[in-house]
Design a protein around this motif. Structure first.
Motif, PDB file in Angstrom:
ATOM      1  N   ASP A   6       0.799  -1.221   0.000  1.00 42.04           N
ATOM      2  CA  ASP A   6       0.000   0.000   0.000  1.00 42.04           C
ATOM      3  C   ASP A   6       0.838   1.280   0.000  1.00 42.04           C
ATOM      4  N   SER A   7       2.180   1.146  -0.048  1.00 38.70           N
ATOM      5  CA  SER A   7       3.088   2.310  -0.075  1.00 38.70           C
ATOM      6  C   SER A   7       2.884   3.225   1.123  1.00 38.70           C
ATOM      7  N   ASN A  24       9.811   3.846  -7.746  1.00 39.74           N
ATOM      8  CA  ASN A  24       8.458   4.342  -7.484  1.00 39.74           C
ATOM      9  C   ASN A  24       8.058   5.497  -8.409  1.00 39.74           C
ATOM     10  N   CYS A  76       1.576   7.888   3.641  1.00 35.50           N
ATOM     11  CA  CYS A  76       1.447   7.126   2.402  1.00 35.50           C
ATOM     12  C   CYS A  76       1.804   7.967   1.179  1.00 35.50           C
ATOM     13  N   SER A  78       1.021   6.645  -1.986  1.00 32.51           N
ATOM     14  CA  SER A  78       0.242   6.029  -3.055  1.00 32.51           C
ATOM     15  C   SER A  78      -0.948   6.914  -3.420  1.00 32.51           C
TER      16      SER A  78
END
Length: 264
Positions: A6-7, A24, A76, A78
């Protein structure tokens, strides 16, 4: 340092470091991510470091109750912007499935029919997680696991009485049997998470077959109607009007459900 699924990271500095890692693709993300969500006029960050500093900050998607985190990994980088609390589903698990949130007090069977689809009972257990619920709404009051009831997974309507725990998301225990989930269950103030699929005969004609089911038109009735149509053109029009009239009677329910789904 960070969870690759889930980054998300527990430590802010770790998040920034992982975000900037070449694998990434931070430069690509920087160019496509505006400073204000969905507002390109707000501009873009000057470099990848500034982008990662901003994207790793905690925001509303990783919190519940406005002052509590949904998980310890709340930094996060993401697009999802929040940690996953359960393992990801196997690839292809929901292929061909449309996930929708029902109107308060409605069943999944009714909700899917209003979308021109049918409820898939065998997929319902795959939606039994806080992660799946948070993909369609924010769960402002949090997400809790409790003894399974037939309407779970679901979210309590935000307009429900205080005693009903408005805006709370609920899922069943993870050891709940897949056979315990049902398409037809309803409960006041509960908005169910539903798995809908195309029914027989819907390919190329969205909603056609499901509309017949929703208005209670049996195969026998269809055959009788077709026989009448062969003998009398006006009667064919009358039969079509009867089905359309029944569909129109349900239209206000579908509009309400669609509006509820869009709010999510």
């Amino acid at each position: 340092m960070c969870n690759k699924a889930d980054s998300c990271c527990e430590v802010y500095e770790h998040c920034v470091s992982c975000c900037m890692a070449p694998e990434n693709k931070p430069e690509e993300r920087r160019k496509e991510t505006s400073k204000a969500p969905n507002n390109k006029q707000s501009g873009f960050w000057a470099d990848t470091f500034q982008y990662c500093l901003a994207i790793c900050r905690t925001h509303g998607r990783s919190t519940s109750h406005e002052n509590a985190y949904i998980g310890p990994r709340h930094h996060c980088f993401s697009k999802l912007g929040k940690p996953l609390l359960s393992p990801p589903l196997p690839a292809g698990s929901l292929d061909g499935v449309t996930v929708v949130l029902s109107a308060a007090g409605a069943s999944c069977s009714t909700m899917c029919e209003q979308k021109g689809l049918v409820c898939s009972q065998k997929h319902l257990h795959l939606l039994n997680s806080c992660d799946r619920l948070r993909e369609v709404l924010n769960c402002e009051a949090g997400c809790e696991s409790e003894q399974h009831t037939a309407t779970l997974p679901a979210a309590v309507d935000p307009e429900a009485p205080k005693a009903s725990r408005p805006a709370l998301c609920l899922v069943g225990k993870q050891d709940t049997s897949a056979s315990a989930f049902t398409c037809d269950a309803t409960e006041n103030h509960m908005r169910r998470l539903c798995s809908c699929v195309k029914g027989p005969g819907t390919a190329g004609s969205p909603g056609g077959s499901a509309a017949g089911t929703a208005t209670g038109v049996s195969q026998g009735q269809r055959a009788a109607g077709n026989q009448k149509a062969a003998n009398s053109t006006p009667e064919q029009g009358g039969a079509g009007s009867a089905v359309a009239g029944a569909d129109s009677a349900d239209a206000h329910i579908a509009d309400k459900s669609d509006a509820a789904g869009n709010n999510t």
